[in-house]
Scaffold this active site. Structure first.
Site, PDB file in Angstrom:
ATOM      1  N   GLU A   7       0.990  -1.583  -0.083  1.00  0.00           N
ATOM      2  CA  GLU A   7       0.149   0.090   0.076  1.00  0.00           C
ATOM      3  C   GLU A   7       0.831   0.900   0.052  1.00  0.00           C
ATOM      4  O   GLU A   7       0.358   2.572  -0.414  1.00  0.00           O
ATOM      5  CB  GLU A   7      -1.256   0.085   1.089  1.00  0.00           C
ATOM      6  CG  GLU A   7      -2.280   1.223   1.156  1.00  0.00           C
ATOM      7  CD  GLU A   7      -3.182   0.865   2.214  1.00  0.00           C
ATOM      8  OE1 GLU A   7      -3.538   2.247   2.613  1.00  0.00           O
ATOM      9  OE2 GLU A   7      -3.341   0.007   2.121  1.00  0.00           O
ATOM     10  N   LYS A   8       2.173   1.456   0.644  1.00  0.00           N
ATOM     11  CA  LYS A   8       3.085   2.474   0.577  1.00  0.00           C
ATOM     12  C   LYS A   8       3.664   2.003   0.915  1.00  0.00           C
ATOM     13  O   LYS A   8       4.425   0.877   0.872  1.00  0.00           O
ATOM     14  CB  LYS A   8       2.579   3.402   1.924  1.00  0.00           C
ATOM     15  CG  LYS A   8       2.759   2.458   3.268  1.00  0.00           C
ATOM     16  CD  LYS A   8       1.957   3.481   4.646  1.00  0.00           C
ATOM     17  CE  LYS A   8       0.705   3.047   4.695  1.00  0.00           C
ATOM     18  NZ  LYS A   8       0.091   1.987   5.457  1.00  0.00           N
ATOM     19  N   ASP A 105      -3.027  -2.548   3.301  1.00  0.00           N
ATOM     20  CA  ASP A 105      -3.093  -2.466   4.899  1.00  0.00           C
ATOM     21  C   ASP A 105      -4.235  -3.141   5.265  1.00  0.00           C
ATOM     22  O   ASP A 105      -5.570  -3.080   4.641  1.00  0.00           O
ATOM     23  CB  ASP A 105      -3.843  -1.601   5.023  1.00  0.00           C
ATOM     24  CG  ASP A 105      -2.479   0.076   5.071  1.00  0.00           C
ATOM     25  OD1 ASP A 105      -1.073  -0.178   5.124  1.00  0.00           O
ATOM     26  OD2 ASP A 105      -2.807   0.960   5.103  1.00  0.00           O
ATOM     27  N   ASP A 107      -7.227  -3.640   6.299  1.00  0.00           N
ATOM     28  CA  ASP A 107      -8.282  -2.952   6.968  1.00  0.00           C
ATOM     29  C   ASP A 107      -9.300  -3.262   5.304  1.00  0.00           C
ATOM     30  O   ASP A 107      -8.381  -3.351   3.977  1.00  0.00           O
ATOM     31  CB  ASP A 107      -7.917  -1.781   7.148  1.00  0.00           C
ATOM     32  CG  ASP A 107      -7.506  -1.355   6.494  1.00  0.00           C
ATOM     33  OD1 ASP A 107      -7.080  -0.939   5.238  1.00  0.00           O
ATOM     34  OD2 ASP A 107      -7.245   0.555   7.120  1.00  0.00           O
ATOM     35  N   TYR A 323       4.803   5.575  10.530  1.00  0.00           N
ATOM     36  CA  TYR A 323       3.176   5.795   9.976  1.00  0.00           C
ATOM     37  C   TYR A 323       2.314   7.136  10.692  1.00  0.00           C
ATOM     38  O   TYR A 323       1.882   6.311  11.959  1.00  0.00           O
ATOM     39  CB  TYR A 323       3.041   4.408   9.013  1.00  0.00           C
ATOM     40  CG  TYR A 323       1.543   4.663   8.128  1.00  0.00           C
ATOM     41  CD1 TYR A 323       2.298   5.788   6.983  1.00  0.00           C
ATOM     42  CD2 TYR A 323       0.129   4.389   8.778  1.00  0.00           C
ATOM     43  CE1 TYR A 323       0.683   5.775   6.355  1.00  0.00           C
ATOM     44  CE2 TYR A 323      -0.726   4.828   8.519  1.00  0.00           C
ATOM     45  CZ  TYR A 323      -0.227   5.818   6.869  1.00  0.00           C
ATOM     46  OH  TYR A 323      -1.547   5.611   6.077  1.00  0.00           O
ATOM     47  N   ARG A 325      -0.793   8.215   9.964  1.00  0.00           N
ATOM     48  CA  ARG A 325      -1.772   8.297   9.331  1.00  0.00           C
ATOM     49  C   ARG A 325      -2.773   6.973  10.330  1.00  0.00           C
ATOM     50  O   ARG A 325      -3.603   6.503   9.404  1.00  0.00           O
ATOM     51  CB  ARG A 325      -2.559   8.703   8.223  1.00  0.00           C
ATOM     52  CG  ARG A 325      -1.699   9.911   7.027  1.00  0.00           C
ATOM     53  CD  ARG A 325      -2.548   9.504   5.830  1.00  0.00           C
ATOM     54  NE  ARG A 325      -1.661  10.535   5.242  1.00  0.00           N
ATOM     55  CZ  ARG A 325      -2.260  11.592   4.609  1.00  0.00           C
ATOM     56  NH1 ARG A 325      -3.949  11.405   4.752  1.00  0.00           N
ATOM     57  NH2 ARG A 325      -1.879  12.311   3.981  1.00  0.00           N
TER      58      ARG A 325
END
Length: 558
Positions: A7-8, A105, A107, A323, A325
Site C-alpha cells: 500500500e505504501k 493494509d 482493513d 507511519y 495516519r
C-alpha cells in the site's frame, strides 16, 4: 516472478527486508527485486472512480433536470494523474508476474486499494493476501509465513467499494442539487455536501446556534467558612432534589442561596464522612494522529493539516517517526523489546531528552504493548533511527518531542495522589471540601496537559491537610457567602475541539438507537462513535475552512 503490491513505500521496504532483500542495493525503478520476488508500492489509492461526465459528457453541465445521477456498477476507474508513472510500473509488473501477493493494509480500504488495481489490469493470476500491521522485521516475517488466499477478503473489498460508491453518489447529487438551488437564491459558491463534511458542518452550525441563542442566566454557589481543629476550611454546599436547581444541579434561586447562607452561619459543623484514597494515574497511551493533532493545536496553534504535513516529513524524509495516519494507540511486543534502541535514538535526536530516557524503567510493561489491539496500524512512536546531524525545523522538533515524550512516559511510574473528601453537616445541610496531594510525580515529571487540576481541587484548604480530619470532628461555621455566577454559552469550536468532536460524534446524536449504532462501529478502539478517519479529517476541516461563505474562523475573545 512473485509480485508483492504494498500500500505504501515503507511497507514495501519492510516486506522486502522480510524476504531477505536489501532495499539499498536491490532497488529498481519503482520496485525492489530479490531472486524471484519483486516488491512494488502504491501511494494510497492509485485509481479513482469515473466522474459522471466521464460516463456521459452531458453531465459536464449542472442541470437540476439531470438529477438524480445514478451510480454505475461495476464502476469504471481512471488513473490518478499525480501517481500515473508509478501505476504504469505496477501494471507492467502485474503483466510479467506468475503470481501476486496483495499487501494492502489489513482493513477494508487496504483491501480495495490493491484489488481495484488488479481489476483494472484484468488480472487472472493467483493472488494471496499478506496482512502486516507491524513493520518490524519479526512480525513481518511471521506474516509472510501465514499468507492466505485473497478471495477470503472479498467481503472487505466490497464493503469499501460500497462506501466509495455511496459517498460519490450522495456527494455528486446533493452537491449539485444544493448548489443549483443556492444559485436560485443568489448564492454563487459551490455548496459541497458530503457524508462526513456535512455532518461536521452540522456540528459547527449546532454549536454556533447554541452560542448565539444562549440566554444569560445566573446560578449560585454557597460556601461556608469553617473553623475545625484551629484551622480554616472553605466548604461548598451540596444541592438536593428539593432545591431550586437547573439540569446541572446548580442553585438558580438567589433568595434560596441567601437563605442557606444565613441559616448555617454561626452554627456547629460536624464531619460525617472523611475518606482519603490513593489515586494512581498511569502513563497515557502513545499517540494516534487525531490525538497528536489536538495536542499540537492546543500547544502550538498548528492546524490539523500542518501537523499531518510535519508528520509526513518526519516519517518519509527523515524516517524518525513511524507511519503518521494511524488511528491506533497500541504497540506490539517487538516495540517493547526495541525500547532501548528507541531511547538511544531519541537521546541522539533531542539531547534535551537524554536524562528523561536515562530514567526509563525498560522492564516495565505498559498495557499499550498489546498486539491484539493492533488492526491496520500501530501507534505513532519514534523509530530506532538517530536524528543526530539532521537539521529539524522548529515545527518538526515540537512534533517529534511530543511523540517521544509519550513513548518515554510508557516506562515511567504512575503518578500518585492522595484524594481526600470531607462531608460536613451544618444543621442538616451538607457541605464538602476536597483535597488532592501529590505523593509521586511519576510520568507527570515529563509534563502533562491539565496541570491546573491540583490547584483547583485544593482551593480553600489554606494549606491545611484535610486527611487529618476524622468522623465526628466538630467545629464552627464562622460565616457563609454566596457566589453569584453567570452561565456561559457553549464555546465555539476550535480546530482541536472539532477534531475531538469528530472522534466522539455519537454523543451529539439524540436518537438512542442511532447513537448506539455509531458507537458500535468503534467498539474496542479509542474513538467513540467517530466520523471521518485519521487520513481524511485534516482535509475535511481544511475544505470546510476554505468555504468562507459558510464558515468563519476568528480568534476567540477572552
Amino acid at each position: 516472478m512473485r509480485l508483492f503490491i504494498a500500500e505504501k513505500p515503507s511497507l514495501a521496504k519492510a516486506i522486502f527486508e522480510g524476504l531477505g532483500g536489501n532495499p539499498n542495493t536491490e532497488k529498481k525503478n519503482g520496485y525492489f527485486e530479490h531472486g524471484a520476488d519483486a516488491v512494488t508500492w502504491c501511494y494510497g489509492h492509485m485509481l479513482e472512480l469515473y466522474d459522471p461526465q466521464d460516463y456521459d459528457e452531458k453531465y459536464a453541465n449542472w442541470r437540476f433536470s439531470d438529477l438524480p445521477i445514478k451510480a454505475v456498477y461495476p464502476p469504471t476507474y481512471k488513473l490518478k494523474p499525480e501517481s500515473e508513472a508509478q501505476t504504469r510500473i505496477i501494471l507492467s509488473l502485474i503483466e510479467k508476474a506468475d503470481s501476486i501477493v496483495h499487501a494492502g493494509d489489513p482493513d477494508d480500504e487496504g483491501c480495495l486499494l490493491v484489488d481495484e488495481i488488479l481489476g483494472y489490469a484484468g488480472n487472472k493470476k493467483p493472488v494471496q493476501r499478506l496482512l502486516v500491521a507491524d513493520l518490524n522485521l519479526a512480525p513481518v516475517q511471521k506474516s509472510l509465513a501465514n499468507m492466505q488466499p485473497n478471495e477470503k477478503f472479498r467481503g472487505m473489498t466490497d464493503s469499501a467499494l460500497a462506501r466509495s460508491l455511496c459517498d460519490q453518489d450522495f456527494g455528486y447529487n446533493m452537491t449539485r442539487g444544493c448548489t443549483l438551488k443556492g444559485r436560485e437564491k443568489g448564492y454563487d459558491g459551490v455548496l459541497n455536501v458530503g457524508r462526513v463534511q456535512s455532518a461536521v458542518l452540522g456540528l459547527v452550525n449546532m454549536r454556533t446556534l447554541a452560542n448565539q441563542n444562549h440566554t444569560e442566566s445566573f446560578y449560585y454557589d454557597v460556601f461556608a467558612s469553617l473553623k475545625m481543629n484551629g484551622n480554616h476550611i472553605k466548604a461548598k454546599y451540596q444541592t438536593t432534589d428539593g432545591d431550586q436547581i437547573d439540569d446541572k444541579k446548580r442553585l438558580i434561586s438567589e433568595a434560596q442561596a441567601a437563605h442557606i447562607a444565613e441559616r448555617v452561619a454561626g452554627k456547629d459543623a460536624f464531619v460525617t464522612i472523611a475518606t482519603t484514597k490513593p489515586e494512581n494515574t498511569k502513563p497515557p497511551l502513545p499517540l494516534n494522529l487525531s490525538t497528536l493533532q489536538q495536542l499540537c493545536a492546543k500547544r502550538y496553534g498548528y492546524t490539523a493539516k500542518e501537523t499531518l504535513d510535519v508528520m509526513q516529513g518526519l516519517y518519509e524524509t527523515h524516517k524518525l517517526l513511524t507511519y503518521p495516519r494511524s488511528d491506533n494507540r497500541y504497540l506490539s511486543d517487538e516495540h517493547f523489546y526495541q525500547a532501548g534502541d528507541i531511547a538511544v535514538a531519541i537521546a541522539a535526536t533531542m539531547p534535551e531528552l537524554a536524562s528523561a530516557t536515562a530514567d526509563m524503567e525498560k522492564e516495565q510493561k505498559h498495557k499499550a504493548f498489546n498486539a491484539s489491539k493492533i488492526e491496520a496500524h500501530h501507534a505513532i512512536i519514534p523509530t530506532t533511527k538517530s536524528g543526530a546531524g539532521i537539521q529539524l525545523s522548529e515545527k518538526e522538533r515540537n512534533v517529534y518531542n511530543l511523540v517521544a515524550v509519550y513513548f518515554i512516559g510508557l516506562f515511567y511510574p504512575d503518578a500518585i495522589r492522595d484524594k481526600t473528601k470531607i462531608h460536613f453537616d451544618i444543621k442538616g445541610d451538607t457541605f464538602t471540601a476536597t483535597q488532592s496531594v501529590l505523593i509521586q510525580k511519576g510520568w507527570e515529571a515529563l509534563g502533562k496537559d491539565n496541570d491546573e487540576e491540583d490547584d483547583a481541587e485544593d482551593a480553600g484548604t489554606g494549606g491545611f491537610d484535610l486527611s487529618t480530619l476524622k468522623f465526628n470532628d466538630s467545629g464552627l461555621c464562622e460565616s457563609a457567602d454566596v457566589d453569584k455566577k453567570k452561565t456561559t454559552p457553549p464555546r465555539y469550536f476550535t480546530e482541536s475541539t472539532l477534531l475531538a468532536a469528530m472522534t466522539s460524534a455519537a454523543k451529539f446524536i439524540d436518537d438512542p438507537a442511532l447513537r448506539k449504532a455509531l458507537e458500535a462501529k468503534d467498539e474496542g478502539s479509542s474513538d467513540r462513535g467517530s466520523i471521518g478517519t485519521e487520513a481524511t479529517r485534516a482535509g475535511i476541516l481544511e475544505k470546510l475552512a476554505a468555504n468562507t461563505g459558510l464558515i468563519s474562523i476568528e480568534k476567540e475573545k477572552g
